[in-house]
Design a protein around this motif. Structure first.
Motif: not given
Length: 744
Positions: A3-4, A8-10, A29-30, A138-142
């Protein structure tokens, strides 16, 4: 986390400009990662520029710049992979930028932002406490960077269009060749049928508004129907006639009005009626009734457009425009005066969509699959469309405009030069006769003057009349079309391909939903599964062919010998039914197959015992040999018909067909390209079928080369490693013979 990511993408994608999007990105993102700092660096030229931050000194935005060889951010971009450090200061590539005041941060995680192999920038999070970011972080940020790549790319283009003094360059897939210069008319794509449901107290006003829209829609459809009727484009006329019937008070038109009288505003009324009937009709088992859902959808979108944005179609007919839209429909294109619509650019759609078919019929350059063009802010900006290369230039410089004007004039002069020899046979200098045939799908492309420029019709795509109907055409309707095609060819051979739908050629009234349509239910597979449709088409073809030997029938997408045997049995059935019931002197047409499934390359001996001829479909054969979906922009650059492996397969096919005394032709795009023609003729192919626009040029080319000189050129091409090397080799051959203009 899902959901996060979505939120953010939308939020970023919905931002009005790049700066606000980046500010949202770093702050959200922060917060999501609970870090003390998030920053984004965008690549401009060979420099990474700090473009937004939440945690570093904001005055440094736009000032801090680094090359790819500098710092940890440069390392991420250089390697195109994530860097995760517990203490960034201990890394040999660490470089401190005093302007950012980042001396307090230790933990460092950065990932590249990549769109279609191109690095766009780097996304960074930092923390004061020295620690390794875990695998989940790391996976989330990628994942976030991968999802945001397209949105950032589109927003950058939009900003560049607003501020640029130099031209911008977009690419897509050519759907109809040609070059044009005009201003953009951006339409927001198809109107969404799902509209907000709004009540009204002013029923009389809303009814009058709806009545105006319905009458305007009727007027447009009537004039379009009359125009194409005069031009004898019967297939196109049927589209508009079907929609007109639905506007009667006894049909959808009356339902719209009834909803308004029940208290709904005009837009809500059209939306509610359309959605209700689409749902009802799509659930029906009867194919004829099921297909009406497509008509209801088309009509609803047209009436809604007249209600929501009527002024967008009220354009000056004297000023030419290039239409830019999400996915054009046939009625949208057809309503433009011929002198006004000079180009078409869409984000979506296929090369055989209604819009693409009509664009080719109208002779209008068209490019499809231009990602992000609707959000690029190009409305009313000057454009150059070069559909020959799938290119769109926005806000071109005066110098470039003059160059393209000269190019258009020069192209017209060259076409005239080529056309002067169109009535002469396509024969090489050393006397090798090459037979040139026409690929066609609309009757309008079979004008009488083409008869002298071609040796016949090498591929008549019967699916196009099917696509331009709102239902399966009846046997009598098909007979009429096929007779007109045969008559237009003036006694020359006509190869009619049986229905080839599926993949990139869907029928709106016979939807096929598959995960991998190009390897699915299409071509002869569909026909054999529906003998009731297949037999009607075969009977119509044989009936139209009559007592002459002009007609040849071609089977598409054949992958097994069993399919050939089954199709032959149905052809025999159709032939004997007509022979007994209609005409005892009727002639059984020759039967051939499309060679496009690689497996049949190794069964040509068995194929030769079953059919009379073979036609190589180079488009699909290339697609299947390279495992590349040519309509997928992510991999379309890998689609290359000059790949040496493809050329070797084509040479093998030609040799085997000669060995088994099996006549063979090529009917894919390769047969209409100068480089492709040279290589095919060198292999021994002497029957080539191409689009109308290529005939004069290819004829002109063949009359200036020697067949005996081409063998050495082919052998050199087959030893090369990739298609670009092959093109360069043949280009040099053209230049040494002063034929380079044929490649421009």
């Amino acid at each position: 986390m899902l959901k996060t990511l979505r939120d953010i993408t939308q939020a970023v994608a919905a931002a009005q400009d790049l700066n606000s999007a980046l500010a949202l990105l770093v702050s959200q993102t922060k917060s999501a990662m609970a870090t003390q700092c998030c920053s984004i660096y965008l690549l401009e030229g060979r420099k990474l520029i700090l473009s937004a931050t939440d945690g570093l000194l904001t005055d440094a935005v736009g000032l801090v710049k680094m090359s790819l060889s500098e710092g940890l951010v440069g390392l991420v971009a250089e390697r195109e992979e994530a860097v995760n450090l517990a203490d960034a200061r201990q890394h040999p590539r660490f470089k401190e930028f005093i302007e950012t005041e980042e001396d307090c941060y230790r933990a460092f995680l950065a990932v590249p932002i990549i769109y279609q192999k191109r690095i766009l920038g780097v996304l960074v999070v930092q923390q004061i406490v020295a620690r390794q970011f875990n695998e989940g972080e790391e996976a989330f940020l990628m994942t976030l960077a991968a999802q945001l790549a397209m949105a950032i790319r589109n927003l950058r283009m939009k900003d560049e269009v607003k501020t640029c003094s130099n031209q911008l360059h977009f690419t897509g897939t050519s759907a109809a060749n040609g070059i044009a210069i005009a201003h953009a008319l951006v339409l927001g794509g198809q109107i969404d049928l799902q509209q907000a449901e709004t009540r009204t107290k002013n029923i009389s006003s809303e009814e009058a508004r709806l009545h105006t829209a319905i009458e305007a829609c009727k007027d447009t459809l009537t004039s379009l129907s009359q125009r194409f009727d005069q031009e004898q484009d019967n297939e196109v006329v049927s589209i508009f006639s079907a929609l007109l019937l639905l506007l009667d008070n006894a049909s959808l038109g009356g339902e719209y009005i009834k909803e308004v009288r029940d208290g709904w505003c005009a837009v809500s009324a059209v939306s509610r009626v359309s959605l209700r009937y689409i749902e009802q009709f799509t659930q029906m088992q009867d194919l004829y009734l099921k297909e009406r859902a497509s008509d209801i959808r088309d009509l609803g979108q047209r009436v809604l457009r007249l209600l929501i944005e009527p002024e967008r179609m009220e354009v000056d007919p004297e000023i030419p425009v290039i239409l830019v839209t999400k996915e054009a429909d046939a009625t949208m294109l057809a309503e433009f005066p011929r002198q006004k619509l000079v180009g078409i650019v869409t984000e979506q759609g296929g090369v055989n969509s209604h819009a693409a078919i009509l664009a080719r019929a109208l002779g209008v350059p068209a490019i499809i699959g231009v990602e992000g063009i609707l959000n690029a802010g190009i409305d009313k900006k000057l454009l150059i469309i070069n559909a020959n290369r799938g290119q769109l230039l926005v806000s071109p410089s005066p110098t470039l405009i003059n160059e393209y004007r000269h190019l258009i004039s020069a192209e017209k002069a060259l076409q005239h030069k080529y056309a002067l020899e169109l009535n002469l046979p396509a024969e090489t200098i050393d006397g090798k006769r090459i037979h040139l045939y026409l690929n066609a799908g609309l009757l309008s492309s079979l004008a009488s003057e083409i008869a002298e420029g071609s040796d016949g019709v090498g591929l008549y795509r019967t699916e196009i009349p099917f696509m331009l109907h709102q239902r399966f055409p009846s046997e009598s309707e098909q007979i009429k079309v096929y007779k007109e095609v045969l008559d237009a060819a003036s006694g020359r051979p006509v190869v009619m391909r049986t229905l080839d739908v599926g993949g990139d050629k869907p029928l709106s009234y016979f939807p096929i939903n598959e995960e991998n349509p190009f390897l699915g239910w299409r071509g002869i597979r569909l026909s054999l599964d529906h003998p009731e449709l297949f037999l009607v088409q075969l009977r119509a073809m044989v009936h139209a062919g009559g007592e002459g030997e002009q007609l040849h029938i071609l089977l598409p997408m054949v992958s097994s010998l069993d399919e050939i045997d089954q199709a032959k049995a149905y052809l025999e059935q159709a032939y004997f039914e007509l022979k007994n019931d209609v005409n005892p002197n009727i002639v059984r047409p020759k039967l051939g197959i499309m060679l496009e499934v690689p497996a049949l390359l190794y069964q040509l001996a068995e194929v030769a015992r079953r059919v009379d001829f073979v036609s190589v479909g180079s488009n699909d054969l290339t697609q299947y040999l390279l495992a590349v979906d040519r309509n997928n922009p992510r991999v379309s650059t890998l689609y290359d018909c000059y790949h040496p492996g493809i050329l070797r397969a084509l040479k093998r096919a030609r040799f085997d067909c000669w060995q088994y005394k099996l006549p063979v032709s090529v009917c894919g795009e390769l047969a209409g390209e100068p480089i492709g023609v040279i290589l095919l003729v060198a292999m021994g192919y002497d029957q080539l079928s191409m689009n109308q626009g290529s005939l004069a040029k290819i004829n002109y080319l063949l009359r200036r080369v020697s067949h005996s000189d081409l063998s050495e050129l082919l052998e050199m091409a087959l030893t090369l490693t990739n298609g670009n090397e092959v093109r360069e080799l043949v280009r040099c051959y053209f230049e040494t013979r002063e034929l380079g203009a044929l490649l421009n």
